[in-house]
Scaffold this active site. Structure first.
Site, PDB file in Angstrom:
ATOM      1  N   LYS A 110      45.071  48.571   2.502  1.00 31.56           N
ATOM      2  CA  LYS A 110      44.007  48.006   2.355  1.00 31.56           C
ATOM      3  C   LYS A 110      43.634  46.968   1.114  1.00 31.56           C
ATOM      4  CE  LYS A 110      41.934  49.133   5.792  1.00 31.56           C
ATOM      5  NZ  LYS A 110      41.132  48.381   6.704  1.00 31.56           N
ATOM      6  N   ILE A 167      31.251  55.101   5.699  1.00 29.49           N
ATOM      7  CA  ILE A 167      30.261  54.653   6.714  1.00 29.49           C
ATOM      8  C   ILE A 167      30.205  55.549   7.777  1.00 29.49           C
ATOM      9  CG2 ILE A 167      29.802  52.720   8.189  1.00 29.49           C
ATOM     10  CD1 ILE A 167      29.779  51.966   5.112  1.00 29.49           C
ATOM     11  N   TYR A 170      47.186  54.262   3.115  1.00 30.48           N
ATOM     12  CA  TYR A 170      45.954  53.532   3.543  1.00 30.48           C
ATOM     13  C   TYR A 170      45.666  52.795   2.441  1.00 30.48           C
ATOM     14  CZ  TYR A 170      41.027  52.753   5.106  1.00 30.48           C
ATOM     15  OH  TYR A 170      40.102  52.506   5.515  1.00 30.48           O
ATOM     16  N   ASP A 196      47.055  45.817  21.604  1.00 32.00           N
ATOM     17  CA  ASP A 196      47.292  46.620  20.335  1.00 32.00           C
ATOM     18  C   ASP A 196      47.625  45.732  18.981  1.00 32.00           C
ATOM     19  OD1 ASP A 196      48.905  48.106  18.202  1.00 32.00           O
ATOM     20  OD2 ASP A 196      49.635  49.328  19.990  1.00 32.00           O
ATOM     21  N   VAL A 197      47.146  45.732  18.129  1.00 31.15           N
ATOM     22  CA  VAL A 197      47.273  44.768  16.963  1.00 31.15           C
ATOM     23  C   VAL A 197      48.685  44.840  16.542  1.00 31.15           C
ATOM     24  CG1 VAL A 197      44.790  44.546  16.563  1.00 31.15           C
ATOM     25  CG2 VAL A 197      46.112  46.086  15.298  1.00 31.15           C
ATOM     26  N   GLY A 251      39.279  46.165  17.358  1.00 25.73           N
ATOM     27  CA  GLY A 251      38.664  47.727  16.915  1.00 25.73           C
ATOM     28  C   GLY A 251      37.401  47.728  17.192  1.00 25.73           C
ATOM     29  N   TYR A 274      33.426  67.225   3.999  1.00 29.57           N
ATOM     30  CA  TYR A 274      33.825  65.844   3.607  1.00 29.57           C
ATOM     31  C   TYR A 274      32.727  65.058   3.528  1.00 29.57           C
ATOM     32  CZ  TYR A 274      35.770  61.138   3.309  1.00 29.57           C
ATOM     33  OH  TYR A 274      36.358  59.979   2.894  1.00 29.57           O
ATOM     34  N   SER A 287      35.713  48.838  19.909  1.00 26.45           N
ATOM     35  CA  SER A 287      35.287  49.985  20.975  1.00 26.45           C
ATOM     36  C   SER A 287      34.271  51.055  20.309  1.00 26.45           C
ATOM     37  CB  SER A 287      36.556  50.558  21.567  1.00 26.45           C
ATOM     38  OG  SER A 287      37.270  51.436  20.767  1.00 26.45           O
ATOM     39  N   ASN A 334      39.376  43.811  12.276  1.00 28.48           N
ATOM     40  CA  ASN A 334      38.846  45.233  11.706  1.00 28.48           C
ATOM     41  C   ASN A 334      39.647  46.497  12.150  1.00 28.48           C
ATOM     42  OD1 ASN A 334      36.013  46.787  11.366  1.00 28.48           O
ATOM     43  ND2 ASN A 334      36.616  47.320  13.361  1.00 28.48           N
ATOM     44  N   SER A 350      38.536  47.717   2.352  1.00 28.80           N
ATOM     45  CA  SER A 350      37.735  49.222   2.180  1.00 28.80           C
ATOM     46  C   SER A 350      37.675  49.264   0.395  1.00 28.80           C
ATOM     47  CB  SER A 350      38.629  50.407   2.631  1.00 28.80           C
ATOM     48  OG  SER A 350      38.189  51.752   2.075  1.00 28.80           O
TER      49      SER A 350
HETATM   50  P1  NAP Z   1      37.154  54.130  14.122  1.00 23.59           P
HETATM   51  O1  NAP Z   1      35.892  54.649  14.252  1.00 23.59           O
HETATM   52  O2  NAP Z   1      38.275  55.158  14.222  1.00 23.59           O
HETATM   53  O3  NAP Z   1      37.403  52.784  15.087  1.00 23.59           O
HETATM   54  C1  NAP Z   1      38.743  52.074  15.043  1.00 23.59           C
HETATM   55  C2  NAP Z   1      38.805  51.083  16.057  1.00 23.59           C
HETATM   56  O4  NAP Z   1      40.035  50.317  16.081  1.00 23.59           O
HETATM   57  C3  NAP Z   1      38.760  51.640  17.454  1.00 23.59           C
HETATM   58  O5  NAP Z   1      38.149  50.714  18.298  1.00 23.59           O
HETATM   59  C4  NAP Z   1      40.325  51.723  17.935  1.00 23.59           C
HETATM   60  O6  NAP Z   1      40.497  51.661  19.334  1.00 23.59           O
HETATM   61  C5  NAP Z   1      40.784  50.271  17.057  1.00 23.59           C
HETATM   62  N1  NAP Z   1      42.260  50.340  16.884  1.00 23.59           N
HETATM   63  C6  NAP Z   1      42.824  51.644  16.158  1.00 23.59           C
HETATM   64  N2  NAP Z   1      44.176  50.955  16.413  1.00 23.59           N
HETATM   65  C7  NAP Z   1      44.334  49.853  16.940  1.00 23.59           C
HETATM   66  C8  NAP Z   1      45.260  49.335  17.121  1.00 23.59           C
HETATM   67  N3  NAP Z   1      46.701  49.358  16.842  1.00 23.59           N
HETATM   68  N4  NAP Z   1      45.233  47.977  18.107  1.00 23.59           N
HETATM   69  C9  NAP Z   1      43.717  47.749  18.426  1.00 23.59           C
HETATM   70  N5  NAP Z   1      42.980  48.463  18.264  1.00 23.59           N
HETATM   71  C10 NAP Z   1      43.053  49.638  17.435  1.00 23.59           C
HETATM   72  O7  NAP Z   1      37.265  53.516  12.699  1.00 23.59           O
HETATM   73  P2  NAP Z   1      36.159  52.742  11.654  1.00 23.59           P
HETATM   74  O8  NAP Z   1      35.641  53.912  10.673  1.00 23.59           O
HETATM   75  O9  NAP Z   1      35.238  52.076  12.593  1.00 23.59           O
HETATM   76  O10 NAP Z   1      36.922  51.984  10.882  1.00 23.59           O
HETATM   77  C11 NAP Z   1      37.112  50.392  11.189  1.00 23.59           C
HETATM   78  C12 NAP Z   1      37.843  49.741   9.993  1.00 23.59           C
HETATM   79  O11 NAP Z   1      36.921  49.867   8.845  1.00 23.59           O
HETATM   80  C13 NAP Z   1      39.038  50.090   9.571  1.00 23.59           C
HETATM   81  O12 NAP Z   1      39.875  48.979   9.345  1.00 23.59           O
HETATM   82  C14 NAP Z   1      38.776  50.888   8.523  1.00 23.59           C
HETATM   83  O13 NAP Z   1      39.797  51.016   7.440  1.00 23.59           O
HETATM   84  C15 NAP Z   1      37.693  50.418   7.684  1.00 23.59           C
HETATM   85  N6  NAP Z   1      36.960  51.254   6.969  1.00 23.59           N
HETATM   86  C16 NAP Z   1      36.235  52.267   7.429  1.00 23.59           C
HETATM   87  C17 NAP Z   1      35.427  53.199   6.841  1.00 23.59           C
HETATM   88  C18 NAP Z   1      34.646  54.174   7.201  1.00 23.59           C
HETATM   89  O14 NAP Z   1      33.842  54.744   6.331  1.00 23.59           O
HETATM   90  N7  NAP Z   1      34.403  54.419   8.424  1.00 23.59           N
HETATM   91  C19 NAP Z   1      35.381  52.665   5.144  1.00 23.59           C
HETATM   92  C20 NAP Z   1      36.214  51.741   4.762  1.00 23.59           C
HETATM   93  C21 NAP Z   1      37.035  50.762   5.482  1.00 23.59           C
HETATM   94  P3  NAP Z   1      41.397  52.017  19.963  1.00 23.59           P
HETATM   95  O15 NAP Z   1      41.715  53.624  19.545  1.00 23.59           O
HETATM   96  O16 NAP Z   1      41.084  52.194  21.574  1.00 23.59           O
HETATM   97  O17 NAP Z   1      42.725  51.029  19.978  1.00 23.59           O
END
Ligand code: NAP
Length: 257
Positions: free
Chosen positions: A161, A190, A157, A64-65, A14, A202, A16, A91, A143
């Site tokens: 987590k 984040i 979700y 795809d994970v 994840g 939000y 990208s 991640n 998270s």
């Molecule tokens: P994001 O910006 O939506 O990015 C998600 C990433 O995961 C993308 O690279 C996406 O790429 C990839 N992904 C999604 N499904 C996938 C799959 N089945 N196989 C492979 N890759 C996949 O999300 P983010 O906010 O950075 O979150 C990243 C992690 O942090 C997650 O585990 C989330 O639960 C955790 N988190 C985030 C926050 C926050 O505030 N942002 C807070 C707490 C925890 P593709 O769609 O191209 O596959």
């Protein structure tokens, strides 16, 4: 600090965009070779281009994970590209919202399948290479939502987590004899592309709920992941670190005023 990471090989799922991209850039800056993984190859390639432009080493890989064969091919790709596999940052995650009563069994399976089963599949796929070296670092992105807090729409979700932490504790025990540690970062809110999709209201509400009065940056999370992956953290396993600007601390609204 953390000079031990130079020359190590890391898979970041994840990566990208969002937090994963931040982790990939940080590990590359620390001298690691990075396999940038997401389902969309072109987006992973854009992050690789950024890393290479900054003088780092990286390769893009589409996986795809949720697909076991994809995770096995992902570990093989890291070995083929870099000759070793030292670190996995599991991640990749999704956070579609659905309140109870509307949430379907398919919604639940999709979120658990990506966030929790995907973690299990990625860890499993990387084990042989790490066990062979009798060394490894696994860093999960969990998270605060689930392990510590709740938020309407995210029952599935939060379960995924919190489940990652349950998985982590037994994995840490099983893998300790092989010199492999398993730890987790627990981000608060984040600033990412994913979070931007939740809308300005939000984000304003979340900023107001954080004692530091700002959302976290992807670098805040990447620095914690870097610590868990370092030699300096060799005796730390099965642990989680909350990085949330103090978000979980206030007992009431009054504590924030
Ligand atoms: P994001 O910006 O939506 O990015 C998600 C990433 O995961 C993308 O690279 C996406 O790429 C990839 N992904 C999604 N499904 C996938 C799959 N089945 N196989 C492979 N890759 C996949 O999300 P983010 O906010 O950075 O979150 C990243 C992690 O942090 C997650 O585990 C989330 O639960 C955790 N988190 C985030 C926050 C926050 O505030 N942002 C807070 C707490 C925890 P593709 O769609 O191209 O596959």
């Amino acid at each position: 600090m953390f000079q031990s990471l130079a020359g190590r090989s890391v898979i970041v799922t994840g990566s990208s965009k969002g937090i994963g991209r931040g982790i990939a850039l940080r590990f590359a800056a620390a001298g690691c070779s990075v396999l940038v993984v997401s389902r969309k190859l072109a987006e992973a390639e854009a992050v690789v281009a950024e890393i290479v432009a900054a003088g780092g080493r990286a390769q893009a890989h589409a996986a795809d994970v949720t697909v076991p064969e994809d995770t096995v091919a992902m570990a093989a790709a890291a070995l083929a590209a870099f000759g070793r596999l030292d670190i996995l940052c599991a991640n990749a995650g999704i956070f579609p919202a659905a309140k109870l009563g509307e949430m379907t069994a398919a919604d639940f399976d999709r979120v658990l399948g990506t966030n929790l089963k995907g973690t299990f599949l990625c860890v499993s796929a990387c084990l042989a290479a790490m066990k062979a070296r009798r060394a490894g670092r696994i860093v999960l992105t969990s998270s605060i939502t689930g392990p510590v807090t709740g938020f309407p729409g995210w029952a599935h979700y939060g379960a995924s987590k919190a489940g990652q932490l349950g998985f982590m504790r037994t994995a840490a025990i099983e893998l300790a004899p092989f010199g492999i540690t398993v730890n987790a970062v627990l981000p608060g809110n984040i600033r990412t592309e994913g979070l931007a999709g939740m809308g300005a209201d939000y984000i304003r509400g979340m900023e107001a709920a954080v004692p530091m009065r700002r959302l976290g940056s992807v670098a805040d999370i990447a620095n914690a992941a870097l610590y868990f992956a370092s030699d300096e953290a060799a005796y730390v396993t099965g642990q989680s670190l909350i990085i949330d600007g103090g978000q979980i601390l206030p007992e009431s609204q009054a504590a924030l005023e």
